[in-house]
Scaffold this motif. Sequence first.
Motif, PDB file in Angstrom:
ATOM      1  N   VAL A  39       5.553   5.410 -25.359  1.00 39.43           N
ATOM      2  CA  VAL A  39       6.248   4.740 -24.182  1.00 39.43           C
ATOM      3  C   VAL A  39       4.864   4.361 -23.460  1.00 39.43           C
ATOM      4  O   VAL A  39       4.872   3.225 -22.869  1.00 39.43           O
ATOM      5  CB  VAL A  39       7.164   5.342 -23.348  1.00 39.43           C
ATOM      6  CG1 VAL A  39       7.655   4.634 -22.224  1.00 39.43           C
ATOM      7  CG2 VAL A  39       8.466   5.571 -24.136  1.00 39.43           C
ATOM      8  N   HIS A  40       4.062   5.276 -23.125  1.00 39.02           N
ATOM      9  CA  HIS A  40       2.803   5.051 -22.201  1.00 39.02           C
ATOM     10  C   HIS A  40       1.877   4.236 -22.965  1.00 39.02           C
ATOM     11  O   HIS A  40       1.203   3.161 -22.425  1.00 39.02           O
ATOM     12  CB  HIS A  40       2.316   6.082 -21.967  1.00 39.02           C
ATOM     13  CG  HIS A  40       0.764   5.885 -21.265  1.00 39.02           C
ATOM     14  ND1 HIS A  40       1.038   5.340 -19.841  1.00 39.02           N
ATOM     15  CD2 HIS A  40      -0.385   6.696 -21.190  1.00 39.02           C
ATOM     16  CE1 HIS A  40      -0.300   5.529 -19.282  1.00 39.02           C
ATOM     17  NE2 HIS A  40      -0.891   6.211 -19.940  1.00 39.02           N
ATOM     18  N   PHE A  41       2.010   4.074 -24.334  1.00 39.73           N
ATOM     19  CA  PHE A  41       1.031   3.182 -25.206  1.00 39.73           C
ATOM     20  C   PHE A  41       1.799   1.539 -24.966  1.00 39.73           C
ATOM     21  O   PHE A  41       0.740   0.703 -24.733  1.00 39.73           O
ATOM     22  CB  PHE A  41       1.029   3.529 -26.569  1.00 39.73           C
ATOM     23  CG  PHE A  41       0.053   2.531 -27.368  1.00 39.73           C
ATOM     24  CD1 PHE A  41      -1.453   2.321 -27.243  1.00 39.73           C
ATOM     25  CD2 PHE A  41       0.898   1.777 -28.392  1.00 39.73           C
ATOM     26  CE1 PHE A  41      -2.073   1.486 -28.011  1.00 39.73           C
ATOM     27  CE2 PHE A  41       0.053   0.864 -29.092  1.00 39.73           C
ATOM     28  CZ  PHE A  41      -1.156   0.769 -29.121  1.00 39.73           C
ATOM     29  N   VAL A  42       2.832   1.786 -25.067  1.00 38.29           N
ATOM     30  CA  VAL A  42       3.558   0.240 -24.639  1.00 38.29           C
ATOM     31  C   VAL A  42       3.244  -0.416 -23.533  1.00 38.29           C
ATOM     32  O   VAL A  42       2.829  -1.442 -23.128  1.00 38.29           O
ATOM     33  CB  VAL A  42       5.014   0.170 -24.928  1.00 38.29           C
ATOM     34  CG1 VAL A  42       5.565  -0.925 -24.561  1.00 38.29           C
ATOM     35  CG2 VAL A  42       5.406   0.534 -26.430  1.00 38.29           C
ATOM     36  N   ALA A  75      20.954  11.053 -39.570  1.00 34.70           N
ATOM     37  CA  ALA A  75      20.696  12.304 -39.472  1.00 34.70           C
ATOM     38  C   ALA A  75      19.691  12.886 -40.568  1.00 34.70           C
ATOM     39  O   ALA A  75      18.671  13.849 -40.062  1.00 34.70           O
ATOM     40  CB  ALA A  75      22.101  13.295 -39.819  1.00 34.70           C
ATOM     41  N   ALA A  76      19.527  12.071 -41.687  1.00 30.84           N
ATOM     42  CA  ALA A  76      18.408  12.623 -42.504  1.00 30.84           C
ATOM     43  C   ALA A  76      16.920  12.320 -42.126  1.00 30.84           C
ATOM     44  O   ALA A  76      16.099  12.718 -42.316  1.00 30.84           O
ATOM     45  CB  ALA A  76      18.537  11.962 -43.823  1.00 30.84           C
ATOM     46  N   VAL A  77      17.034  10.995 -41.105  1.00 29.22           N
ATOM     47  CA  VAL A  77      15.657  11.000 -40.362  1.00 29.22           C
ATOM     48  C   VAL A  77      15.311  11.672 -39.519  1.00 29.22           C
ATOM     49  O   VAL A  77      15.876  11.694 -38.512  1.00 29.22           O
ATOM     50  CB  VAL A  77      15.731   9.278 -40.042  1.00 29.22           C
ATOM     51  CG1 VAL A  77      14.348   8.806 -39.345  1.00 29.22           C
ATOM     52  CG2 VAL A  77      16.056   8.292 -41.165  1.00 29.22           C
ATOM     53  N   PRO A  78      14.296  12.335 -39.561  1.00 25.30           N
ATOM     54  CA  PRO A  78      13.712  13.290 -38.372  1.00 25.30           C
ATOM     55  C   PRO A  78      13.475  12.217 -37.003  1.00 25.30           C
ATOM     56  O   PRO A  78      13.157  11.412 -37.020  1.00 25.30           O
ATOM     57  CB  PRO A  78      12.689  13.868 -38.861  1.00 25.30           C
ATOM     58  CG  PRO A  78      11.986  12.876 -39.963  1.00 25.30           C
ATOM     59  CD  PRO A  78      12.966  12.129 -40.255  1.00 25.30           C
ATOM     60  N   ALA A  79      13.870  13.179 -35.769  1.00 23.08           N
ATOM     61  CA  ALA A  79      13.591  12.529 -34.652  1.00 23.08           C
ATOM     62  C   ALA A  79      11.979  12.991 -34.237  1.00 23.08           C
ATOM     63  O   ALA A  79      11.570  13.822 -34.827  1.00 23.08           O
ATOM     64  CB  ALA A  79      14.608  13.280 -33.614  1.00 23.08           C
ATOM     65  N   LEU A  80      11.592  12.190 -33.337  1.00 23.85           N
ATOM     66  CA  LEU A  80      10.066  12.247 -32.941  1.00 23.85           C
ATOM     67  C   LEU A  80      10.159  13.298 -31.770  1.00 23.85           C
ATOM     68  O   LEU A  80      11.217  13.597 -31.269  1.00 23.85           O
ATOM     69  CB  LEU A  80       9.786  10.778 -32.215  1.00 23.85           C
ATOM     70  CG  LEU A  80       9.454  10.015 -33.395  1.00 23.85           C
ATOM     71  CD1 LEU A  80       8.855   8.626 -32.598  1.00 23.85           C
ATOM     72  CD2 LEU A  80       8.512  10.097 -34.532  1.00 23.85           C
ATOM     73  N   ALA A 119       6.829  10.804 -28.209  1.00 24.10           N
ATOM     74  CA  ALA A 119       7.849   9.591 -27.667  1.00 24.10           C
ATOM     75  C   ALA A 119       7.291   9.100 -26.576  1.00 24.10           C
ATOM     76  O   ALA A 119       7.113   7.858 -26.144  1.00 24.10           O
ATOM     77  CB  ALA A 119       9.343  10.104 -27.787  1.00 24.10           C
ATOM     78  N   ARG A 120       7.123   9.907 -25.546  1.00 17.26           N
ATOM     79  CA  ARG A 120       6.458   9.714 -24.307  1.00 17.26           C
ATOM     80  C   ARG A 120       5.240   8.929 -24.563  1.00 17.26           C
ATOM     81  O   ARG A 120       4.974   7.952 -23.846  1.00 17.26           O
ATOM     82  CB  ARG A 120       6.160  10.805 -23.363  1.00 17.26           C
ATOM     83  CG  ARG A 120       7.546  11.303 -22.672  1.00 17.26           C
ATOM     84  CD  ARG A 120       7.416  12.293 -21.656  1.00 17.26           C
ATOM     85  NE  ARG A 120       6.691  13.574 -22.156  1.00 17.26           N
ATOM     86  CZ  ARG A 120       7.310  14.772 -22.388  1.00 17.26           C
ATOM     87  NH1 ARG A 120       8.739  14.576 -22.416  1.00 17.26           N
ATOM     88  NH2 ARG A 120       6.670  15.634 -22.788  1.00 17.26           N
ATOM     89  N   ASN A 121       4.156   9.446 -25.351  1.00 15.14           N
ATOM     90  CA  ASN A 121       3.099   8.790 -25.493  1.00 15.14           C
ATOM     91  C   ASN A 121       3.193   7.288 -26.095  1.00 15.14           C
ATOM     92  O   ASN A 121       2.499   6.459 -25.901  1.00 15.14           O
ATOM     93  CB  ASN A 121       2.195   9.549 -26.547  1.00 15.14           C
ATOM     94  CG  ASN A 121       1.835  10.766 -26.080  1.00 15.14           C
ATOM     95  OD1 ASN A 121       1.367  10.919 -24.665  1.00 15.14           O
ATOM     96  ND2 ASN A 121       1.289  11.925 -26.826  1.00 15.14           N
ATOM     97  N   ASP A 158      12.216   0.179 -29.728  1.00 16.92           N
ATOM     98  CA  ASP A 158      11.930  -0.196 -31.421  1.00 16.92           C
ATOM     99  C   ASP A 158      10.831   0.418 -31.809  1.00 16.92           C
ATOM    100  O   ASP A 158      10.913   0.855 -33.089  1.00 16.92           O
ATOM    101  CB  ASP A 158      11.863  -1.721 -31.180  1.00 16.92           C
ATOM    102  CG  ASP A 158      12.964  -2.320 -30.756  1.00 16.92           C
ATOM    103  OD1 ASP A 158      13.892  -2.082 -30.905  1.00 16.92           O
ATOM    104  OD2 ASP A 158      12.769  -3.884 -30.511  1.00 16.92           O
ATOM    105  N   ALA A 159       9.591   0.544 -30.969  1.00 13.14           N
ATOM    106  CA  ALA A 159       8.309   1.290 -31.745  1.00 13.14           C
ATOM    107  C   ALA A 159       8.866   2.913 -31.971  1.00 13.14           C
ATOM    108  O   ALA A 159       8.466   3.194 -32.999  1.00 13.14           O
ATOM    109  CB  ALA A 159       7.321   1.404 -30.751  1.00 13.14           C
TER     110      ALA A 159
END
Length: 426
Positions: A26-29, A12-17, A22-24, A46-47
């Motif tokens: 995925v598109h980069f992968v 919970a302490a780690v902020p979410a993207l 996040a879509r970018n 994983d990224a």
Amino acid sequence: MSRTASEAATTAAVPALAPTFARNVVHFVRVLRGAGLPMSPSCAADAIEALRHIDLGRRGDVRAALAALLTGAPDEREIFDAAFALFWRDPDFEGKLRALLLPKVQGGVPPPRRNNRLADALATRPAARSGARPPPSHEEHELRAHATFSAEERLRQRDFDTLCADEWRALRHLIRARRLPLATARTRRLKASSRGTHADLRASARHAVRAGGDWTVWKYRAPVERKLPLLLLLDISGSMSSYSRAVLYFCHALLQSRERLQVFLFGTRLTHATRALRERDPDIALAQLATQVADWSGGTRIGATLAEFNRRWARRMLGGRATVLIVTDGLDHDECGLLAEEMARLHRFAHRVIWLNPLLRYRDFAPKARGVQAMLPHVDAHYPVHNLASLEAFARSLCEAKPAAQPARALHMFDERPAQGKTRWS
């Protein structure tokens, strides 16, 4: 605090993207996968998870984290760096893409090495979301469909000597997408198998001992299937330039699928080209060959180059029932007596000799040239290789036809009564 509660608090302490970021990712992968890197859906997950644990404001950290997760070889890192610089930095996406496809020379400095795989991957747009609706249109359009061939079908029938730059790019992708495994032959070696004609007494006895002495299960051994080696002798003279380029794309696809293939180029001299063709990008491989080979698009000395091959390479390369593929038009500038002598020697070394000749595209082709007359008695098969359809037909023959123990020699290559199941020139 329990371990589960501690892990939940840490997560919970780690902020979410952000969803857009996040879509970018995925598109980069997907861009990297289109450029040829081995990417899977888990790589994108994983990224995204790794980027949650670093500072996104530090560009170097983001680059290092993605490179550590998405690359595993030095040549993959080069593609990754180029894709990262274009995808995440420059807002002029289209301008950079055009510069990648058409590099400019300034001040006499040679242009940087292009990577066409990355350009093709960046040119693809992400698919539209399923929930999105097209904008309303009040205009009525009348569509008349005619029965025509597709662009791919037309390209399969086009002569290699008439293709433009865009058609060469499409041809390269078609050859890469239609890689076919070569035919295999049984060897005398045996391997463990669940069924077969050879009973493995030792393995069966060991299993009986482990089972308490009950001989209830039989173990077998089956012959090992092994791919037959291929050796290509490719004419790179001026009259064969376009056809040699297409055959090199085909050889590059075979080498990328780890087939047993050795490639030699010949014009006025002999060049071993297998190592250069192992480069992952076919255009980079051909560019390296163009700089290494001094006699590209020059004259032809088939007899002299075959003599050099028979003297230096034949005993090393033609073991294990190797098939020799000679791609040339047979127009030799040297004495034809030497060519006939060296073809006979090559025929004794090789298991089979197959001639791929672009001149067979002409219906009225006849063996009038002295070089053609000298080569014909020493080949086992004669195929055309002038368009993608003929290249695919030859590839299917390599995949399906199993060579006999004693192949018949081509003594009557131009018999007007073709044998059943064979073409006129086989």
